[in-house]
Motif scaffolding. Structure first.
Motif, PDB file in Angstrom:
ATOM      1  N   PHE A 150       0.804  -1.217   0.000  1.00 49.60           N
ATOM      2  CA  PHE A 150       0.000   0.000   0.000  1.00 49.60           C
ATOM      3  C   PHE A 150       0.841   1.272   0.000  1.00 49.60           C
ATOM      4  O   PHE A 150       0.309   2.373  -0.129  1.00 49.60           O
ATOM      5  CB  PHE A 150      -0.935   0.029   1.217  1.00 49.60           C
ATOM      6  CG  PHE A 150      -2.131  -0.867   1.082  1.00 49.60           C
ATOM      7  CD1 PHE A 150      -3.293  -0.411   0.470  1.00 49.60           C
ATOM      8  CD2 PHE A 150      -2.090  -2.164   1.545  1.00 49.60           C
ATOM      9  CE1 PHE A 150      -4.391  -1.235   0.330  1.00 49.60           C
ATOM     10  CE2 PHE A 150      -3.192  -3.003   1.409  1.00 49.60           C
ATOM     11  CZ  PHE A 150      -4.334  -2.542   0.801  1.00 49.60           C
ATOM     12  N   SER A 151       2.145   1.120   0.124  1.00 52.30           N
ATOM     13  CA  SER A 151       3.006   2.298   0.247  1.00 52.30           C
ATOM     14  C   SER A 151       2.923   3.217  -0.966  1.00 52.30           C
ATOM     15  O   SER A 151       3.060   4.435  -0.834  1.00 52.30           O
ATOM     16  CB  SER A 151       4.459   1.857   0.458  1.00 52.30           C
ATOM     17  OG  SER A 151       4.602   1.161   1.679  1.00 52.30           O
ATOM     18  N   LYS A 152       2.675   2.627  -2.129  1.00 54.99           N
ATOM     19  CA  LYS A 152       2.613   3.455  -3.332  1.00 54.99           C
ATOM     20  C   LYS A 152       1.434   4.424  -3.330  1.00 54.99           C
ATOM     21  O   LYS A 152       1.377   5.358  -4.136  1.00 54.99           O
ATOM     22  CB  LYS A 152       2.557   2.576  -4.576  1.00 54.99           C
ATOM     23  CG  LYS A 152       1.433   1.569  -4.605  1.00 54.99           C
ATOM     24  CD  LYS A 152       1.526   0.696  -5.858  1.00 54.99           C
ATOM     25  CE  LYS A 152       0.581  -0.498  -5.811  1.00 54.99           C
ATOM     26  NZ  LYS A 152       1.040  -1.544  -4.859  1.00 54.99           N
ATOM     27  N   PHE A 153       0.464   4.190  -2.408  1.00 57.82           N
ATOM     28  CA  PHE A 153      -0.697   5.079  -2.326  1.00 57.82           C
ATOM     29  C   PHE A 153      -0.565   6.123  -1.218  1.00 57.82           C
ATOM     30  O   PHE A 153      -1.502   6.884  -0.971  1.00 57.82           O
ATOM     31  CB  PHE A 153      -1.973   4.260  -2.074  1.00 57.82           C
ATOM     32  CG  PHE A 153      -2.203   3.162  -3.072  1.00 57.82           C
ATOM     33  CD1 PHE A 153      -2.317   3.447  -4.425  1.00 57.82           C
ATOM     34  CD2 PHE A 153      -2.286   1.844  -2.656  1.00 57.82           C
ATOM     35  CE1 PHE A 153      -2.526   2.429  -5.350  1.00 57.82           C
ATOM     36  CE2 PHE A 153      -2.500   0.820  -3.572  1.00 57.82           C
ATOM     37  CZ  PHE A 153      -2.612   1.110  -4.917  1.00 57.82           C
ATOM     38  N   ASP A 154       0.586   6.181  -0.549  1.00 56.72           N
ATOM     39  CA  ASP A 154       0.724   7.048   0.627  1.00 56.72           C
ATOM     40  C   ASP A 154       0.496   8.520   0.296  1.00 56.72           C
ATOM     41  O   ASP A 154      -0.127   9.251   1.079  1.00 56.72           O
ATOM     42  CB  ASP A 154       2.112   6.865   1.264  1.00 56.72           C
ATOM     43  CG  ASP A 154       2.220   5.547   2.018  1.00 56.72           C
ATOM     44  OD1 ASP A 154       1.173   4.908   2.231  1.00 56.72           O
ATOM     45  OD2 ASP A 154       3.349   5.157   2.384  1.00 56.72           O
ATOM     46  N   ALA A 155       0.989   8.965  -0.833  1.00 51.51           N
ATOM     47  CA  ALA A 155       0.823  10.379  -1.191  1.00 51.51           C
ATOM     48  C   ALA A 155      -0.646  10.711  -1.387  1.00 51.51           C
ATOM     49  O   ALA A 155      -1.120  11.766  -0.934  1.00 51.51           O
ATOM     50  CB  ALA A 155       1.611  10.695  -2.463  1.00 51.51           C
ATOM     51  N   LEU A 156      -1.385   9.822  -2.036  1.00 52.23           N
ATOM     52  CA  LEU A 156      -2.813  10.051  -2.241  1.00 52.23           C
ATOM     53  C   LEU A 156      -3.573  10.021  -0.916  1.00 52.23           C
ATOM     54  O   LEU A 156      -4.460  10.851  -0.670  1.00 52.23           O
ATOM     55  CB  LEU A 156      -3.382   8.994  -3.189  1.00 52.23           C
ATOM     56  CG  LEU A 156      -4.880   9.070  -3.471  1.00 52.23           C
ATOM     57  CD1 LEU A 156      -5.238  10.390  -4.143  1.00 52.23           C
ATOM     58  CD2 LEU A 156      -5.316   7.906  -4.355  1.00 52.23           C
ATOM     59  N   ILE A 157      -3.214   9.085  -0.035  1.00 51.35           N
ATOM     60  CA  ILE A 157      -3.864   9.007   1.274  1.00 51.35           C
ATOM     61  C   ILE A 157      -3.629  10.284   2.070  1.00 51.35           C
ATOM     62  O   ILE A 157      -4.553  10.843   2.669  1.00 51.35           O
ATOM     63  CB  ILE A 157      -3.340   7.778   2.058  1.00 51.35           C
ATOM     64  CG1 ILE A 157      -3.816   6.489   1.373  1.00 51.35           C
ATOM     65  CG2 ILE A 157      -3.801   7.818   3.505  1.00 51.35           C
ATOM     66  CD1 ILE A 157      -3.147   5.232   1.906  1.00 51.35           C
ATOM     67  N   ALA A 158      -2.385  10.780   2.044  1.00 54.83           N
ATOM     68  CA  ALA A 158      -2.059  12.007   2.781  1.00 54.83           C
ATOM     69  C   ALA A 158      -2.806  13.202   2.200  1.00 54.83           C
ATOM     70  O   ALA A 158      -3.303  14.066   2.940  1.00 54.83           O
ATOM     71  CB  ALA A 158      -0.546  12.251   2.732  1.00 54.83           C
ATOM     72  N   GLU A 159      -2.900  13.270   0.871  1.00 53.13           N
ATOM     73  CA  GLU A 159      -3.616  14.366   0.216  1.00 53.13           C
ATOM     74  C   GLU A 159      -5.090  14.363   0.617  1.00 53.13           C
ATOM     75  O   GLU A 159      -5.676  15.400   0.925  1.00 53.13           O
ATOM     76  CB  GLU A 159      -3.475  14.231  -1.297  1.00 53.13           C
ATOM     77  CG  GLU A 159      -4.202  15.315  -2.091  1.00 53.13           C
ATOM     78  CD  GLU A 159      -4.158  15.063  -3.581  1.00 53.13           C
ATOM     79  OE1 GLU A 159      -4.992  15.648  -4.300  1.00 53.13           O
ATOM     80  OE2 GLU A 159      -3.312  14.273  -4.029  1.00 53.13           O
ATOM     81  N   ARG A 160      -5.700  13.184   0.620  1.00 49.22           N
ATOM     82  CA  ARG A 160      -7.120  13.070   0.989  1.00 49.22           C
ATOM     83  C   ARG A 160      -7.340  13.442   2.448  1.00 49.22           C
ATOM     84  O   ARG A 160      -8.276  14.166   2.781  1.00 49.22           O
ATOM     85  CB  ARG A 160      -7.604  11.650   0.721  1.00 49.22           C
ATOM     86  CG  ARG A 160      -9.065  11.410   1.079  1.00 49.22           C
ATOM     87  CD  ARG A 160      -9.486  10.015   0.667  1.00 49.22           C
ATOM     88  NE  ARG A 160     -10.870   9.757   1.006  1.00 49.22           N
ATOM     89  CZ  ARG A 160     -11.290   9.259   2.172  1.00 49.22           C
ATOM     90  NH1 ARG A 160     -10.388   8.973   3.106  1.00 49.22           N
ATOM     91  NH2 ARG A 160     -12.567   9.050   2.395  1.00 49.22           N
ATOM     92  N   GLU A 161      -6.468  12.953   3.334  1.00 54.89           N
ATOM     93  CA  GLU A 161      -6.615  13.260   4.758  1.00 54.89           C
ATOM     94  C   GLU A 161      -6.464  14.756   5.023  1.00 54.89           C
ATOM     95  O   GLU A 161      -7.193  15.329   5.833  1.00 54.89           O
ATOM     96  CB  GLU A 161      -5.590  12.462   5.565  1.00 54.89           C
ATOM     97  CG  GLU A 161      -5.910  10.964   5.621  1.00 54.89           C
ATOM     98  CD  GLU A 161      -4.831  10.170   6.339  1.00 54.89           C
ATOM     99  OE1 GLU A 161      -3.729  10.731   6.566  1.00 54.89           O
ATOM    100  OE2 GLU A 161      -5.083   8.988   6.664  1.00 54.89           O
ATOM    101  N   ALA A 162      -5.525  15.401   4.318  1.00 54.74           N
ATOM    102  CA  ALA A 162      -5.342  16.843   4.484  1.00 54.74           C
ATOM    103  C   ALA A 162      -6.564  17.612   4.003  1.00 54.74           C
ATOM    104  O   ALA A 162      -6.977  18.607   4.615  1.00 54.74           O
ATOM    105  CB  ALA A 162      -4.088  17.294   3.723  1.00 54.74           C
TER     106      ALA A 162
END
Length: 410
Positions: A15-27
């Motif tokens: 799932f690490s490849k999705f970390d940037a998208l997850i962080a963007e959504r959470e922000a």
């Protein structure tokens, strides 16, 4: 017994490849806005009205172009088939999954399109996935518009053909790229009648002529054109007069037809072999009989829907002109389809505008990359033939209020 090896969490997992998208959504959600991709319809009362979070809401983002979802004849056909054939087939079309309603639905498609062959898939996505990946194989070529739908790209990925992209709607680039390819291998040019993000249409006569000049077959996806383009509602390829030169038409039941499923129609004499070699057709369960019964009824009614088509075009012209007069930036200079895209500066502005409209009682789609061209954030409006003229005026008022509140228009 040796001790069990100690489990060590890897520094990176799948799932690490999705970390940037997850962080963007959470922000984004941390700012207090609602999630544009997690809307729940509490109740749908008509093709143009729903209850969302307890609030009466006008629907302007459903692709329900011809408003067939609540048509009494369509609903009755589904209920009748549900009583007569049960809830599902539990089998593939090539085994136990072909019932009389499936054959009737394919007959309705042949009547509607005036073709010799019709093949129904469980979704529109599977129709593109199956037809494209099966037609063009190893050593052959697929040539597609750079802005093609994800299902087209995925169809290319599933097959083994060489993939060539050309600039969006560029006849010259299509001609140039076809001209660079070897003459002997088979070639399939894939086009769309209406492109779903901006709502613009393809110059099919010029593109089809170029494809034929280079010996390529042509597939046109009419997912967003079926129902209201052309004298019979067949799509942009009918409207632009290239029916005889298009080899395959792919479409979906989830737009103008008002249910779910996909299809391909063709006049090629060998087309029926696709039922034996197309993996997304062979290796999946067929649609429930109630679904194909509603589709067949809807398709036959669309053959006589000239008044609805005319009203939908009036809605499109009024909404496009009204939004342009208010100062919004739109995806097309003139209304080209039932899709009208409102272009925003960035994701934050798009989400704020989307939320302001929802709080005002209007649902539209918010779209961002990779669904849209790079750097493009937009609100996508899809009109319905059941929207009244009064609703369109109400929608314009909602856009004006939200646009001023967010600072999109002066």
């Amino acid at each position: 017994m040796p001790d069990s090896p100690e489990t060590v969490a890897p520094e990176r997992d799948l799932f690490s490849k999705f970390d940037a998208l997850i962080a963007e959504r959470e922000a984004l959600l941390a700012t207090g806005v609602r999630d544009p991709f997690a809307i729940v319809m509490d109740k749908v009362t008509s093709p143009t009205q729903a209850v969302i979070r307890g609030k009466d809401t006008i629907l302007l983002g459903t692709y329900n172009y011809m408003g067939m979802t609540f048509d009494p004849d369509v609903v009755a056909a589904g209920k009748k088939a549900l009583d007569e054939f049960g809830s599902g087939t539990t089998g593939s079309r090539v085994l136990n999954g072909t019932y009389d309603p499936h054959k009737d639905c394919e007959a309705a498609l042949r009547e509607f399109y005036g073709t010799e062959h019709a093949m129904v898939f469980s979704t529109g996505y599977q129709a593109n996935l199956g037809i494209i990946s099966t037609l063009a194989g190893k050593g052959e070529y697929i040539i597609l518009d750079a802005d093609s739908h994800a299902s087209i790209y995925d169809g290319c990925s599933l097959g083994n053909a060489e993939i060539v992209r050309f600039r969006h709607n560029s006849v010259e680039d299509l001609d140039r790229r076809l001209g660079r390819l070897p003459k002997e291998p088979g070639k399939l040019v894939v086009l769309e009648g209406v492109y779903s993000m901006l709502g613009d249409i393809a110059p099919l006569p010029e593109m089809v002529a170029v494809a034929k000049k280079h010996g390529a077959m042509v597939l046109v996806d009419e997912a967003h054109g079926m129902g209201f383009f052309g004298p019979n509602g067949r799509g942009v390829y009918e409207e632009q007069g290239v029916e005889k030169d298009v080899d395959f038409v792919v479409g979906t039941f989830s737009k103008s037809v008002g249910t779910v499923g996909g299809f391909c129609v063709s006049n090629h004499p060998k087309f029926d072999v696709m039922r034996l070699v197309c993996r997304p057709y062979v290796f999946t369960a067929s649609l429930p009989p109630s679904v194909v019964a509603t589709a067949a009824t809807s398709i036959r009614k669309l053959m006589h829907a000239g008044d609805k088509r005319a009203h939908l075009w009036r809605n499109s012209k009024r909404l496009h002109g009204g939004l342009k007069d208010l100062g919004f930036k739109l995806g097309t200079e003139t209304p080209q389809s039932a899709i009208i895209a409102v272009i925003l500066e960035d994701q934050q502005q798009a989400v704020l505008m989307w939320q302001a409209l929802l709080e005002g009682g209007l649902y539209v789609n918010m779209a961002r990359p990779p669904a849209t061209p790079a750097g493009t954030f937009l609100l996508r409006c899809s009109l319905c033939a059941e929207h009244s003229a009064e609703q369109v005026e109400t929608i314009l008022g909602m856009f004006e209020a939200a646009g001023k509140a967010v600072g999109v228009i002066a």
